[in-house]
Design a protein around this motif. Structure first.
Motif, PDB file in Angstrom:
ATOM      1  N   LYS A   1      17.452 -13.252 -26.404  1.00  0.00           N
ATOM      2  CA  LYS A   1      17.448 -12.965 -24.965  1.00  0.00           C
ATOM      3  C   LYS A   1      16.082 -13.284 -24.357  1.00  0.00           C
ATOM      4  N   GLN A   2      15.008 -12.986 -25.086  1.00  0.00           N
ATOM      5  CA  GLN A   2      13.671 -13.299 -24.589  1.00  0.00           C
ATOM      6  C   GLN A   2      13.480 -14.807 -24.454  1.00  0.00           C
ATOM      7  N   PHE A   3      13.924 -15.537 -25.437  1.00  0.00           N
ATOM      8  CA  PHE A   3      13.804 -16.989 -25.406  1.00  0.00           C
ATOM      9  C   PHE A   3      14.576 -17.568 -24.234  1.00  0.00           C
ATOM     10  N   LEU A   4      15.795 -17.124 -24.047  1.00  0.00           N
ATOM     11  CA  LEU A   4      16.619 -17.589 -22.939  1.00  0.00           C
ATOM     12  C   LEU A   4      15.989 -17.209 -21.594  1.00  0.00           C
ATOM     13  N   PHE A   5      15.435 -16.022 -21.522  1.00  0.00           N
ATOM     14  CA  PHE A   5      14.754 -15.572 -20.305  1.00  0.00           C
ATOM     15  C   PHE A   5      13.595 -16.501 -19.958  1.00  0.00           C
ATOM     16  N   ILE A   6      12.792 -16.865 -20.943  1.00  0.00           N
ATOM     17  CA  ILE A   6      11.653 -17.752 -20.722  1.00  0.00           C
ATOM     18  C   ILE A   6      12.132 -19.134 -20.277  1.00  0.00           C
ATOM     19  N   VAL A   7      13.150 -19.660 -20.913  1.00  0.00           N
ATOM     20  CA  VAL A   7      13.662 -20.983 -20.552  1.00  0.00           C
ATOM     21  C   VAL A   7      14.182 -20.986 -19.121  1.00  0.00           C
ATOM     22  N   ILE A   8      14.945 -19.969 -18.751  1.00  0.00           N
ATOM     23  CA  ILE A   8      15.502 -19.907 -17.396  1.00  0.00           C
ATOM     24  C   ILE A   8      14.399 -19.738 -16.357  1.00  0.00           C
ATOM     25  N   THR A   9      13.426 -18.868 -16.626  1.00  0.00           N
ATOM     26  CA  THR A   9      12.347 -18.687 -15.655  1.00  0.00           C
ATOM     27  C   THR A   9      11.501 -19.959 -15.527  1.00  0.00           C
ATOM     28  N   CYS A  10      11.318 -20.705 -16.608  1.00  0.00           N
ATOM     29  CA  CYS A  10      10.587 -21.976 -16.520  1.00  0.00           C
ATOM     30  C   CYS A  10      11.344 -22.983 -15.651  1.00  0.00           C
ATOM     31  N   LEU A  11      12.643 -23.027 -15.797  1.00  0.00           N
ATOM     32  CA  LEU A  11      13.443 -23.934 -14.975  1.00  0.00           C
ATOM     33  C   LEU A  11      13.369 -23.548 -13.495  1.00  0.00           C
ATOM     34  N   ILE A  12      13.455 -22.264 -13.222  1.00  0.00           N
ATOM     35  CA  ILE A  12      13.351 -21.798 -11.833  1.00  0.00           C
ATOM     36  C   ILE A  12      11.962 -22.097 -11.288  1.00  0.00           C
ATOM     37  N   TYR A  13      10.938 -21.864 -12.087  1.00  0.00           N
ATOM     38  CA  TYR A  13       9.556 -22.127 -11.680  1.00  0.00           C
ATOM     39  C   TYR A  13       9.369 -23.588 -11.281  1.00  0.00           C
ATOM     40  N   THR A  14       9.861 -24.510 -12.102  1.00  0.00           N
ATOM     41  CA  THR A  14       9.700 -25.922 -11.775  1.00  0.00           C
ATOM     42  C   THR A  14      10.521 -26.313 -10.549  1.00  0.00           C
ATOM     43  N   ALA A  15      11.630 -25.616 -10.320  1.00  0.00           N
ATOM     44  CA  ALA A  15      12.458 -25.924  -9.152  1.00  0.00           C
ATOM     45  C   ALA A  15      11.791 -25.476  -7.848  1.00  0.00           C
ATOM     46  N   VAL A  16      11.095 -24.344  -7.863  1.00  0.00           N
ATOM     47  CA  VAL A  16      10.500 -23.812  -6.628  1.00  0.00           C
ATOM     48  C   VAL A  16       9.032 -24.189  -6.457  1.00  0.00           C
ATOM     49  N   LEU A  17       8.478 -24.924  -7.396  1.00  0.00           N
ATOM     50  CA  LEU A  17       7.056 -25.270  -7.348  1.00  0.00           C
ATOM     51  C   LEU A  17       6.694 -26.037  -6.080  1.00  0.00           C
ATOM     52  N   ASN A  18       7.464 -27.026  -5.719  1.00  0.00           N
ATOM     53  CA  ASN A  18       7.167 -27.815  -4.521  1.00  0.00           C
ATOM     54  C   ASN A  18       7.595 -27.109  -3.241  1.00  0.00           C
ATOM     55  N   ILE A  19       8.437 -26.111  -3.341  1.00  0.00           N
ATOM     56  CA  ILE A  19       8.879 -25.375  -2.149  1.00  0.00           C
ATOM     57  C   ILE A  19       7.832 -24.355  -1.729  1.00  0.00           C
ATOM     58  N   PHE A  20       7.414 -23.511  -2.660  1.00  0.00           N
ATOM     59  CA  PHE A  20       6.469 -22.435  -2.350  1.00  0.00           C
ATOM     60  C   PHE A  20       5.016 -22.806  -2.609  1.00  0.00           C
ATOM     61  N   GLY A  21       4.777 -23.893  -3.316  1.00  0.00           N
ATOM     62  CA  GLY A  21       3.415 -24.283  -3.655  1.00  0.00           C
ATOM     63  C   GLY A  21       3.031 -23.764  -5.023  1.00  0.00           C
ATOM     64  N   PHE A  22       1.962 -24.343  -5.560  1.00  0.00           N
ATOM     65  CA  PHE A  22       1.560 -24.019  -6.919  1.00  0.00           C
ATOM     66  C   PHE A  22       1.133 -22.576  -7.086  1.00  0.00           C
ATOM     67  N   PHE A  23       0.265 -22.097  -6.207  1.00  0.00           N
ATOM     68  CA  PHE A  23      -0.330 -20.784  -6.424  1.00  0.00           C
ATOM     69  C   PHE A  23       0.655 -19.641  -6.218  1.00  0.00           C
ATOM     70  N   ILE A  24       1.479 -19.702  -5.205  1.00  0.00           N
ATOM     71  CA  ILE A  24       2.472 -18.642  -4.993  1.00  0.00           C
ATOM     72  C   ILE A  24       3.513 -18.668  -6.112  1.00  0.00           C
ATOM     73  N   SER A  25       4.001 -19.868  -6.461  1.00  0.00           N
ATOM     74  CA  SER A  25       4.995 -19.981  -7.538  1.00  0.00           C
ATOM     75  C   SER A  25       4.438 -19.494  -8.865  1.00  0.00           C
ATOM     76  N   THR A  26       3.201 -19.884  -9.169  1.00  0.00           N
ATOM     77  CA  THR A  26       2.588 -19.485 -10.433  1.00  0.00           C
ATOM     78  C   THR A  26       2.340 -17.983 -10.475  1.00  0.00           C
ATOM     79  N   PHE A  27       1.847 -17.431  -9.375  1.00  0.00           N
ATOM     80  CA  PHE A  27       1.603 -15.990  -9.307  1.00  0.00           C
ATOM     81  C   PHE A  27       2.896 -15.208  -9.572  1.00  0.00           C
TER      82      PHE A  27
END
Length: 143
Positions: free
Chosen positions: A71-97
């Protein structure tokens, strides 16, 4: 595990040799930092190789990932996918934070510590890459 370390050491030395060939074709000033990084890589690879050849201990494969839950592994994979999807929408610093806080709290780290680490990481990245190195980062809605 030492058997895999032996193969990994050999593979990294091979790749480092290829990189060294390409680095030597760069101008002297442009090649100084890559040579430094390659030297560090070679240093740690040689240490790993020596350790793997000297050590006689045989680790069990099951012990390697014993504390990791699927479950932890799947959680990390899903959050990484979401992070890369919203990176250009919210910007690097807000998305990373937000990403760092979500991942750390998901991995059972106290929210206070997660916020401090996330904020500190973003500040360091901003100072080093944006201010000092003048590297552009993805901008978004707010920043």
């Amino acid at each position: 595990m030492e058997r895999y370390d032996k193969y990994l050491s050999g593979f990294i030395l091979f790749i480092a040799g290829i990189y060294y060939y390409f680095i030597t074709q760069l101008p002297a000033k442009a090649g100084s930092y890559p040579k430094f990084v390659l030297t560090l890589l070679l240093f740690f690879t040689v240490i790993l190789g020596i350790k793997s050849f000297i050590s006689k201990k045989n680790d069990d494969k099951k012990k390697l990932f014993q504390g990791i839950l699927p479950k932890q592994f799947l959680f990390i994979v899903i959050t990484c996918l979401i992070y890369t999807a919203v990176l250009n929408i919210f910007g690097f610093f807000i998305s990373t934070f937000i990403y760092l806080i979500v991942v750390m709290t998901g991995l059972k780290i106290k929210i206070k510590n997660a916020c401090l680490v996330s904020c500190g990481f973003c500040v360091v990245i901003y100072l080093v890459f944006v201010i000092f190195l003048k590297v552009p980062v993805p901008s978004g809605i707010l920043i």
